[in-house]
Design a protein around this motif. Structure first.
Motif, PDB file in Angstrom:
ATOM      1  N   ALA A 297       1.303  -1.178   0.178  1.00 27.02           N
ATOM      2  CA  ALA A 297       0.168  -0.305   0.014  1.00 27.02           C
ATOM      3  C   ALA A 297       0.630   1.193  -0.228  1.00 27.02           C
ATOM      4  O   ALA A 297       1.872   1.064   1.095  1.00 27.02           O
ATOM      5  N   LEU A 298       0.051   2.213  -1.179  1.00 26.78           N
ATOM      6  CA  LEU A 298       1.612   3.387  -0.826  1.00 26.78           C
ATOM      7  C   LEU A 298       0.374   4.762  -0.784  1.00 26.78           C
ATOM      8  O   LEU A 298      -0.834   4.427  -1.341  1.00 26.78           O
ATOM      9  N   THR A 299       0.223   5.631  -0.780  1.00 26.07           N
ATOM     10  CA  THR A 299      -0.401   6.760   0.349  1.00 26.07           C
ATOM     11  C   THR A 299       0.113   8.301  -0.709  1.00 26.07           C
ATOM     12  O   THR A 299       1.433   7.922  -0.033  1.00 26.07           O
ATOM     13  N   THR A 300      -1.090   8.921  -1.604  1.00 27.18           N
ATOM     14  CA  THR A 300      -0.142   9.834  -1.765  1.00 27.18           C
ATOM     15  C   THR A 300      -0.769  11.160  -1.254  1.00 27.18           C
ATOM     16  O   THR A 300      -2.374  10.911  -1.361  1.00 27.18           O
TER      17      THR A 300
ATOM     18  N   GLN B 168      -8.973   6.484  -4.949  1.00 30.56           N
ATOM     19  CA  GLN B 168      -8.452   8.026  -4.618  1.00 30.56           C
ATOM     20  C   GLN B 168      -9.859   8.358  -3.732  1.00 30.56           C
ATOM     21  O   GLN B 168     -11.186   7.401  -4.270  1.00 30.56           O
ATOM     22  N   ASN B 169      -9.895   8.946  -2.716  1.00 32.76           N
ATOM     23  CA  ASN B 169     -10.567   9.592  -1.547  1.00 32.76           C
ATOM     24  C   ASN B 169     -11.290  10.942  -1.519  1.00 32.76           C
ATOM     25  O   ASN B 169     -10.248  11.806  -2.810  1.00 32.76           O
ATOM     26  N   GLY B 170     -12.086  11.376  -1.805  1.00 31.73           N
ATOM     27  CA  GLY B 170     -12.524  12.892  -2.724  1.00 31.73           C
ATOM     28  C   GLY B 170     -12.240  13.935  -1.421  1.00 31.73           C
ATOM     29  O   GLY B 170     -12.206  14.472  -1.784  1.00 31.73           O
ATOM     30  N   HIS B 171     -11.543  13.020  -0.302  1.00 35.94           N
ATOM     31  CA  HIS B 171     -10.859  14.331   0.896  1.00 35.94           C
ATOM     32  C   HIS B 171      -9.685  13.592   1.319  1.00 35.94           C
ATOM     33  O   HIS B 171      -9.733  12.480   1.575  1.00 35.94           O
ATOM     34  N   ASN B 172      -9.046  14.132   2.300  1.00 35.72           N
ATOM     35  CA  ASN B 172      -7.766  13.948   2.704  1.00 35.72           C
ATOM     36  C   ASN B 172      -8.508  13.171   3.883  1.00 35.72           C
ATOM     37  O   ASN B 172      -8.309  13.697   5.093  1.00 35.72           O
ATOM     38  N   GLU B 173      -8.241  11.677   4.362  1.00 35.06           N
ATOM     39  CA  GLU B 173      -8.872  11.211   5.181  1.00 35.06           C
ATOM     40  C   GLU B 173      -7.946  10.202   6.285  1.00 35.06           C
ATOM     41  O   GLU B 173      -8.092   9.736   7.167  1.00 35.06           O
ATOM     42  N   GLY B 174      -6.792  11.127   6.030  1.00 38.80           N
ATOM     43  CA  GLY B 174      -5.205  10.629   6.747  1.00 38.80           C
ATOM     44  C   GLY B 174      -4.842   9.468   6.956  1.00 38.80           C
ATOM     45  O   GLY B 174      -5.395   8.638   5.934  1.00 38.80           O
ATOM     46  N   LEU B 175      -3.731   9.043   6.963  1.00 41.83           N
ATOM     47  CA  LEU B 175      -2.578   7.741   6.731  1.00 41.83           C
ATOM     48  C   LEU B 175      -3.480   6.561   7.118  1.00 41.83           C
ATOM     49  O   LEU B 175      -3.798   6.113   6.573  1.00 41.83           O
ATOM     50  N   ALA B 176      -4.048   7.078   8.722  1.00 41.21           N
ATOM     51  CA  ALA B 176      -4.434   5.555   8.882  1.00 41.21           C
ATOM     52  C   ALA B 176      -5.620   5.133   8.661  1.00 41.21           C
ATOM     53  O   ALA B 176      -5.309   3.746   8.593  1.00 41.21           O
TER      54      ALA B 176
END
Length: 276
Positions: free
Chosen positions: A2-5, A61-69
């Motif tokens: 998993a890689l979050t950008t 893709q998330n619609g908004h920044n939901e945080g890393l966790a």
């Protein structure tokens, strides 16, 4: 893996991170890239192009920044939907994996069935990709757990975790915007899971100029809380551990230059402690 950008991740660094995964000597994996909130169209286009060229890449893709966790938990739920994925691996969008990273971690986990969470050492690099330091963590489970009340003893971007950890209900605390990994390690240690760290530096971690300014009051307070939770959950309340937690909190509130010097000293002392 998993890689979050995020929107502020430079595209060049992100491309390097993805390339370092696609060129692994171990090839039986899926790379789930979670775009956390709106990003530039050029970045989305680049990621979709990567996905078109390699079927192992999945872009969400998330619609908004939901945080890393929250993003990590989403990736975990996605993984659990497929029976063929036995390990959960992560890295940051500005890091670079050593070509043998996945193979060495996979082989170790295959040989040591009791180990549930495996980290590695890492090399710290600057914006130009030049080495500026390293971070080697204790190798044995006993030392990793014993030191948890004083420090987070795994390099989060390097970890590989068994599927069973999540099948048994464990997740990152999505209410936390930082230190999520530290609290998870404490929870897993209290539950009796076994940890290990490889001494090899199998990841290049990007340490940028504002690294020493990032922590802020909220992160420092969360680290302070994590240390006391570790003392409570792992039955390690000692005068030394309490004094250490208080002194680190005070240090975190000092000017960036003082923190930078303390960080470098900590790296040296940690490596010496591990060697002996």
């Amino acid at each position: 893996m998993a890689l979050t950008t995020y929107d502020n991740d430079p595209e060049g660094w992100l491309a390097q991170a993805i390339d370092s995964v696609l060129t692994q000597s171990f090839s039986d994996f899926a790379l789930l890239i979670v775009i956390n909130g709106p990003v530039a169209a050029s970045k989305t286009s680049m990621l979709l192009k990567f996905a078109e060229q390699d079927e192992r890449i999945i872009v969400a893709q998330n619609g908004h920044n939901e945080g890393l966790a929250a993003c990590m938990n989403q990736a975990i739920e996605w993984m659990l939907g497929y029976d063929n994925y036995q390990f959960f691996v992560r890295m940051d969008a500005d890091d670079i994996c050593h070509p043998e990273r996945l193979l060495k971690q996979y082989n170790f986990m295959q040989l040591h069935k009791k180990v549930a969470i495996l980290g590695t050492a890492l090399t710290e690099i600057n914006e130009a990709g030049q080495k500026v330091g390293s971070r080697v963590m204790p190798a044995s489970n006993n030392v990793i757990v014993r030191m948890l009340p004083r420090r987070c003893t795994l390099n989060h971007p390097t970890v590989m975790m068994r599927r069973e950890v999540f099948c048994q209900g464990h997740r990152y605390d999505s209410q936390l915007m930082n230190t999520q990994d530290y609290f998870l390690w404490i929870e897993l240690a209290a539950a009796g899971y076994e940890f290990r760290n490889l001494r090899e530096r199998l990841l290049e971690f990007r340490r940028v100029n504002d690294f020493y300014k990032r922590r802020g009051l909220a992160k420092s307070v969360n680290e302070f809380k994590a240390r006391f939770q570790a003392m409570r959950r792992l039955h390690r309340f000692t005068v030394f551990n309490v004094a250490y937690a208080c002194s680190v909190l005070m240090l975190r509130l000092m000017p960036a230059q003082v923190i930078k010097l303390a960080y470098k000293l900590d790296r040296v002392l940690l490596e010496k402690l591990i060697r002996h």
